[in-house]
Scaffold this active site. Structure first.
Site, PDB file in Angstrom:
ATOM      1  N   TYR A  14       0.802  -1.234   0.000  1.00 45.41           N
ATOM      2  CA  TYR A  14       0.000   0.000   0.000  1.00 45.41           C
ATOM      3  C   TYR A  14       0.831   1.278   0.000  1.00 45.41           C
ATOM      4  O   TYR A  14       0.268   2.376   0.049  1.00 45.41           O
ATOM      5  CB  TYR A  14      -0.927  -0.004   1.216  1.00 45.41           C
ATOM      6  N   HIS A  19      -4.791   6.193  -0.678  1.00 50.51           N
ATOM      7  CA  HIS A  19      -5.358   6.027   0.661  1.00 50.51           C
ATOM      8  C   HIS A  19      -4.316   6.234   1.757  1.00 50.51           C
ATOM      9  O   HIS A  19      -4.664   6.342   2.927  1.00 50.51           O
ATOM     10  CB  HIS A  19      -5.953   4.622   0.775  1.00 50.51           C
ATOM     11  N   TYR A  64      -5.027  -1.390   9.681  1.00 50.57           N
ATOM     12  CA  TYR A  64      -5.693  -1.197   8.396  1.00 50.57           C
ATOM     13  C   TYR A  64      -6.754  -0.124   8.575  1.00 50.57           C
ATOM     14  O   TYR A  64      -7.267   0.112   9.670  1.00 50.57           O
ATOM     15  CB  TYR A  64      -6.248  -2.500   7.808  1.00 50.57           C
ATOM     16  N   ASN A  66      -9.890   0.664   8.061  1.00 57.03           N
ATOM     17  CA  ASN A  66     -11.234   0.606   8.627  1.00 57.03           C
ATOM     18  C   ASN A  66     -11.283   0.472  10.147  1.00 57.03           C
ATOM     19  O   ASN A  66     -12.344   0.655  10.750  1.00 57.03           O
ATOM     20  CB  ASN A  66     -12.020  -0.561   7.993  1.00 57.03           C
ATOM     21  N   ASP A  91      -6.694  11.179   3.541  1.00 56.06           N
ATOM     22  CA  ASP A  91      -6.941  11.456   2.128  1.00 56.06           C
ATOM     23  C   ASP A  91      -8.401  11.850   1.901  1.00 56.06           C
ATOM     24  O   ASP A  91      -9.288  11.423   2.627  1.00 56.06           O
ATOM     25  CB  ASP A  91      -6.617  10.215   1.283  1.00 56.06           C
ATOM     26  N   ASN A 112     -13.925   5.517   5.556  1.00 57.84           N
ATOM     27  CA  ASN A 112     -14.067   4.486   6.587  1.00 57.84           C
ATOM     28  C   ASN A 112     -13.081   4.643   7.743  1.00 57.84           C
ATOM     29  O   ASN A 112     -13.396   4.322   8.885  1.00 57.84           O
ATOM     30  CB  ASN A 112     -13.924   3.096   5.966  1.00 57.84           C
TER      31      ASN A 112
END
Length: 283
Positions: A14, A19, A64, A66, A91, A112
């Site tokens: 990532y 994100h 992560y 969420n 973001d 989220n």
């Protein structure tokens, strides 16, 4: 004590994705202040330091996106940090790449990670910096936020990351209202260039005139200088005033300002410049 949180997803997979803009800003803050966000606790990476006379925690949740709120809440509880002393950087799809937006409160807006943070800190009234990542209508949002920035976006992205990092540091010894006044700069929109209308033609028995029209916002504006001279029969061109009157009355664009006149000499027409505001159509 202040807590600055950057949201993102952990792991090489990532890195440098849209994100992870929050992580990028935290890394830039660490770079600017010679810090290393390397300690492991609160289900994330953090560093406790002193910046601009304030005790500060820089935190990157690694739950992560969420579940980011769990990491934020654990850090707040351990260091006894109040909600008014946290700043979350993340973001934002609704802000263009290269821009940042600062707010003192608000909803998650479909993000989220922010939804998790709001639920964990039990309120929406905390400071945040949104880093623009833009949108692409051709790509689903769930896929788009995990894409990397395009090469042509990198320069603007770096400017936004720098600005977000500077804003976060500035907020340590200024009110957030002062910080917003300094760093909430609206992006300038490029003004569209006026496009000339296509050549218009009007006829009045003896003469035919072809000219180019431009739209104008004020009476001080001058029309297009690309107008073509009109050819007129010598007998029908007895005086200039009659031609000017016909030109004004028969112009097909009632809402345009037309700049043209004709000074007649024999069978030749020499063009001079003046300004005529067309009359509104009679009802």
């Amino acid at each position: 004590m202040k807590l600055i949180v950057g949201l993102g997803n952990p792991g090489v997979k990532y890195e440098n994705t849209r994100h992870n803009a929050g992580f990028m800003v935290l890394d830039r803050i660490a770079q600017m202040t010679d810090q290393s966000i390397s300690k492991k606790k609160f289900e994330g990476s953090y560093v406790k330091t002193k910046l601009r006379g304030e005790d500060v925690i820089l935190l990157k949740p690694e739950t992560y996106m969420n579940l980011s709120g769990f990491s934020v809440r654990a850090c707040m509880d351990f260091f006894k940090i109040d909600r008014k002393d946290i700043l979350v950087i993340y973001d934002d799809l609704d802000t263009p790449v290269g821009s940042i937006r600062l707010k003192t409160k608000g909803s998650a807006g479909g993000h989220n990670g922010m939804k998790s943070v709001i639920g964990s800190v039990l309120g929406e009234d905390f400071n945040r910096i949104r880093v623009g990542i833009g949108r692409d209508p051709k790509i689903k949002i769930i896929d788009y936020v995990l894409t990397k920035f395009r090469a042509d976006e990198v320069e603007d992205l770096n400017k936004a990351i720098d600005q977000a990092a500077k804003a976060a540091l500035f907020s340590l010894n200024h009110t957030f209202e002062q910080t917003m006044n300094r760093y909430n700069v609206k992006p300038k929109k490029a003004k569209p260039k006026p496009t000339p209308e296509k050549a218009q033609i009007f006829t009045n028995n003896e003469e035919t005139a072809t000219y180019t029209l431009d739209s104008h916002d004020s009476k001080d504006s001058k029309g297009s200088k690309d107008s073509k001279s009109a050819n007129c029969d010598k007998d029908s061109a007895a005086n200039a005033n009659s031609v000017i009157a016909r030109s004004e009355n028969e112009c097909p664009l009632a809402e345009e300002h037309v700049e043209t006149t004709y000074s007649l000499s024999g069978s030749e027409i020499e063009r001079a410049e003046f300004f005529v505001e067309s009359k509104p159509e009679s009802k």
